[in-house]
Design a protein around this motif. Structure first.
Motif, PDB file in Angstrom:
ATOM      1  N   LEU A  13       1.246  -7.892  -7.715  1.00 31.84           N
ATOM      2  CA  LEU A  13       1.698  -6.907  -8.696  1.00 31.84           C
ATOM      3  C   LEU A  13       1.887  -5.555  -8.021  1.00 31.84           C
ATOM      4  O   LEU A  13       1.092  -5.178  -7.166  1.00 31.84           O
ATOM      5  CB  LEU A  13       0.668  -6.760  -9.807  1.00 31.84           C
ATOM      6  CG  LEU A  13       0.597  -7.842 -10.872  1.00 31.84           C
ATOM      7  CD1 LEU A  13      -0.433  -7.451 -11.917  1.00 31.84           C
ATOM      8  CD2 LEU A  13       1.948  -8.054 -11.530  1.00 31.84           C
ATOM      9  N   PRO A  14       2.917  -4.827  -8.384  1.00 33.78           N
ATOM     10  CA  PRO A  14       3.125  -3.503  -7.790  1.00 33.78           C
ATOM     11  C   PRO A  14       2.058  -2.522  -8.249  1.00 33.78           C
ATOM     12  O   PRO A  14       1.321  -2.787  -9.206  1.00 33.78           O
ATOM     13  CB  PRO A  14       4.505  -3.105  -8.319  1.00 33.78           C
ATOM     14  CG  PRO A  14       4.668  -3.868  -9.584  1.00 33.78           C
ATOM     15  CD  PRO A  14       3.956  -5.179  -9.357  1.00 33.78           C
ATOM     16  N   PRO A  15       1.950  -1.386  -7.558  1.00 34.26           N
ATOM     17  CA  PRO A  15       1.000  -0.354  -7.996  1.00 34.26           C
ATOM     18  C   PRO A  15       1.249   0.026  -9.447  1.00 34.26           C
ATOM     19  O   PRO A  15       2.381  -0.013  -9.930  1.00 34.26           O
ATOM     20  CB  PRO A  15       1.296   0.818  -7.050  1.00 34.26           C
ATOM     21  CG  PRO A  15       1.915   0.185  -5.848  1.00 34.26           C
ATOM     22  CD  PRO A  15       2.695  -0.986  -6.357  1.00 34.26           C
ATOM     23  N   LYS A  16       0.192   0.410 -10.115  1.00 31.04           N
ATOM     24  CA  LYS A  16       0.279   0.696 -11.549  1.00 31.04           C
ATOM     25  C   LYS A  16       1.350   1.718 -11.874  1.00 31.04           C
ATOM     26  O   LYS A  16       2.121   1.544 -12.830  1.00 31.04           O
ATOM     27  CB  LYS A  16      -1.085   1.183 -12.049  1.00 31.04           C
ATOM     28  CG  LYS A  16      -1.121   1.467 -13.542  1.00 31.04           C
ATOM     29  CD  LYS A  16      -2.503   1.926 -13.966  1.00 31.04           C
ATOM     30  CE  LYS A  16      -2.545   2.231 -15.457  1.00 31.04           C
ATOM     31  NZ  LYS A  16      -3.886   2.692 -15.886  1.00 31.04           N
ATOM     32  N   ASP A  17       1.441   2.779 -11.074  1.00 29.78           N
ATOM     33  CA  ASP A  17       2.398   3.838 -11.403  1.00 29.78           C
ATOM     34  C   ASP A  17       3.828   3.479 -11.032  1.00 29.78           C
ATOM     35  O   ASP A  17       4.753   4.256 -11.280  1.00 29.78           O
ATOM     36  CB  ASP A  17       1.996   5.150 -10.721  1.00 29.78           C
ATOM     37  CG  ASP A  17       1.913   5.017  -9.203  1.00 29.78           C
ATOM     38  OD1 ASP A  17       2.095   3.886  -8.685  1.00 29.78           O
ATOM     39  OD2 ASP A  17       1.672   6.037  -8.529  1.00 29.78           O
ATOM     40  N   GLU A  18       4.045   2.297 -10.455  1.00 24.00           N
ATOM     41  CA  GLU A  18       5.397   1.877 -10.086  1.00 24.00           C
ATOM     42  C   GLU A  18       5.878   0.688 -10.909  1.00 24.00           C
ATOM     43  O   GLU A  18       6.986   0.182 -10.688  1.00 24.00           O
ATOM     44  CB  GLU A  18       5.450   1.493  -8.598  1.00 24.00           C
ATOM     45  CG  GLU A  18       5.156   2.638  -7.653  1.00 24.00           C
ATOM     46  CD  GLU A  18       5.233   2.193  -6.197  1.00 24.00           C
ATOM     47  OE1 GLU A  18       5.767   1.090  -5.949  1.00 24.00           O
ATOM     48  OE2 GLU A  18       4.751   2.941  -5.326  1.00 24.00           O
ATOM     49  N   ASP A  26      -3.105  -9.268   2.365  1.00 24.76           N
ATOM     50  CA  ASP A  26      -3.028  -8.112   3.268  1.00 24.76           C
ATOM     51  C   ASP A  26      -1.725  -7.354   3.053  1.00 24.76           C
ATOM     52  O   ASP A  26      -1.723  -6.114   2.962  1.00 24.76           O
ATOM     53  CB  ASP A  26      -3.131  -8.577   4.721  1.00 24.76           C
ATOM     54  CG  ASP A  26      -4.543  -9.018   5.089  1.00 24.76           C
ATOM     55  OD1 ASP A  26      -5.474  -8.699   4.315  1.00 24.76           O
ATOM     56  OD2 ASP A  26      -4.704  -9.677   6.133  1.00 24.76           O
ATOM     57  N   ALA A  27      -0.628  -8.076   2.972  1.00 24.99           N
ATOM     58  CA  ALA A  27       0.665  -7.414   2.761  1.00 24.99           C
ATOM     59  C   ALA A  27       0.717  -6.734   1.408  1.00 24.99           C
ATOM     60  O   ALA A  27       1.288  -5.649   1.260  1.00 24.99           O
ATOM     61  CB  ALA A  27       1.799  -8.425   2.891  1.00 24.99           C
ATOM     62  N   CYS A  28       0.107  -7.351   0.428  1.00 22.61           N
ATOM     63  CA  CYS A  28       0.073  -6.763  -0.907  1.00 22.61           C
ATOM     64  C   CYS A  28      -0.753  -5.488  -0.912  1.00 22.61           C
ATOM     65  O   CYS A  28      -0.367  -4.486  -1.520  1.00 22.61           O
ATOM     66  CB  CYS A  28      -0.492  -7.795  -1.897  1.00 22.61           C
ATOM     67  SG  CYS A  28      -0.411  -7.290  -3.620  1.00 22.61           S
ATOM     68  N   SER A  29      -1.891  -5.525  -0.231  1.00 25.28           N
ATOM     69  CA  SER A  29      -2.748  -4.332  -0.151  1.00 25.28           C
ATOM     70  C   SER A  29      -2.026  -3.190   0.550  1.00 25.28           C
ATOM     71  O   SER A  29      -2.117  -2.028   0.137  1.00 25.28           O
ATOM     72  CB  SER A  29      -4.045  -4.664   0.578  1.00 25.28           C
ATOM     73  OG  SER A  29      -4.788  -5.627  -0.134  1.00 25.28           O
ATOM     74  N   GLU A  30      -1.298  -3.515   1.613  1.00 25.26           N
ATOM     75  CA  GLU A  30      -0.549  -2.489   2.338  1.00 25.26           C
ATOM     76  C   GLU A  30       0.515  -1.843   1.448  1.00 25.26           C
ATOM     77  O   GLU A  30       0.823  -0.661   1.594  1.00 25.26           O
ATOM     78  CB  GLU A  30       0.117  -3.102   3.568  1.00 25.26           C
ATOM     79  CG  GLU A  30      -0.861  -3.481   4.665  1.00 25.26           C
ATOM     80  CD  GLU A  30      -0.171  -4.130   5.844  1.00 25.26           C
ATOM     81  OE1 GLU A  30       1.089  -4.170   5.845  1.00 25.26           O
ATOM     82  OE2 GLU A  30      -0.877  -4.593   6.764  1.00 25.26           O
ATOM     83  N   ALA A  31       1.044  -2.633   0.516  1.00 26.09           N
ATOM     84  CA  ALA A  31       2.063  -2.111  -0.399  1.00 26.09           C
ATOM     85  C   ALA A  31       1.449  -1.426  -1.609  1.00 26.09           C
ATOM     86  O   ALA A  31       2.177  -0.928  -2.479  1.00 26.09           O
ATOM     87  CB  ALA A  31       2.985  -3.237  -0.848  1.00 26.09           C
ATOM     88  N   GLY A  32       0.125  -1.408  -1.676  1.00 33.02           N
ATOM     89  CA  GLY A  32      -0.561  -0.755  -2.783  1.00 33.02           C
ATOM     90  C   GLY A  32      -0.680  -1.608  -4.027  1.00 33.02           C
ATOM     91  O   GLY A  32      -1.046  -1.109  -5.095  1.00 33.02           O
TER      92      GLY A  32
END
Length: 273
Positions: A216-221, A240-246
């Motif tokens: 899931l994307p960051p909440k504000d996006e 890991d890739a998801c965490s890097e993308a926030g």
């Protein structure tokens, strides 16, 4: 097997410990509970989050929390992220069981299941009858190639028992005047083994599937996120890739599902996913 474009739905219930006499009471309680009562992120004690309809009327919406997600909007965001994906769209976000070697015994069992299902849901060709019997339409205002009418009590029972005449969901095509019945869906909890799936519907006949690796994307996006990266059509496949993308990563978002089209004219079409 011929592929079908089916909108993502899902459906899976899981109750590990339940007394038979408590089933009607629990099911009724879950249908009447508010969203806050139905979902307790991070609390796995009762496994109620795996029960169909437990979140935003989304069958089996247990997102597989890993302990650090306390955000109540996460599941709603997942619904938005998944609304653009077709149910059986093959790719890295879809895990499907491999077809085992065919044998007459499995096909005979599958034919019996389909025949019993066909007879039991014949009355639901009038979709009003389905609504009257407790089936509810998932996201009726979202354009879909197929609509799932889910009976949450059936999904509850599917967690630990199987009756071919008792599908978790009915599948409909929308028409100008209502809905046309075309099939049904069975479910099982995501943590069961493939051998347990095979005991219900043979893996030499049908392919059960799971929806996996959701970022899931960051909440504000979430209103304007790059869906080439996020969601079930996105390129992000690891935590890991998801965490890097926030974002926030969910290894598995629903339980096991299998679709059946008992009104088709051949076994291959009946069990085609």
């Amino acid at each position: 097997m011929k592929s079908r474009n089916i909108p993502l739905i899902a459906i899976v219930g899981m109750i590990l410990l339940a007394l038979p006499c408590s089933i009607p009471f629990l099911a009724a309680q879950q249908q009447q509970a508010s969203p806050k009562q139905r979902q307790h992120p991070g609390d796995d004690s009762g496994e109620m989050r795996d029960m169909p309809g437990m979140n935003q009327d989304m069958p089996g919406m247990n997102m597989g929390h890993d302990g650090d997600e306390k955000e109540p909007q996460a599941e709603h965001g997942a619904m938005d992220a998944m609304s653009h994906m077709h149910h059986h769209q093959m790719g890295p976000h879809m895990y499907m069981t491999k077809l085992r070697p065919s044998n007459p015994q499995d096909w005979a069992k599958a034919d019996e299941i389909a025949a019993e299902l066909r007879e039991s849901i014949e009355k639901y060709k009038d979709y009003h009858a389905a609504l009257a019997d407790g089936f509810r339409i998932f996201m009726p205002n979202l354009p879909q190639s197929e609509y799932h009418f889910t009976n949450y009590y059936n999904g509850f029972l599917e967690s630990f028992s199987f009756d071919p005449a008792r599908p978790t969901s009915l599948l409909y095509k929308k028409t100008k005047t209502g809905y046309d019945l075309i099939g049904a869906m069975y479910t099982m909890p995501k943590r069961v083994s493939e051998e347990q799936l095979n005991e219900r519907v043979p893996l030499s006949v049908a392919q059960w599937h799971l929806h996996t690796k959701l970022c899931l994307p960051p909440k504000d996006e979430r209103g304007h996120a790059d869906m080439t990266k996020f969601g079930l059509q996105g390129s992000i496949l690891t935590k890991d890739a998801c965490s890097e993308a926030g974002g926030h990563f969910y290894p598995v978002i629903f339980g096991w599902m299998v679709h059946v089209y008992p009104f088709e004219d051949s076994p291959e079409k009946i069990w085609g996913q």
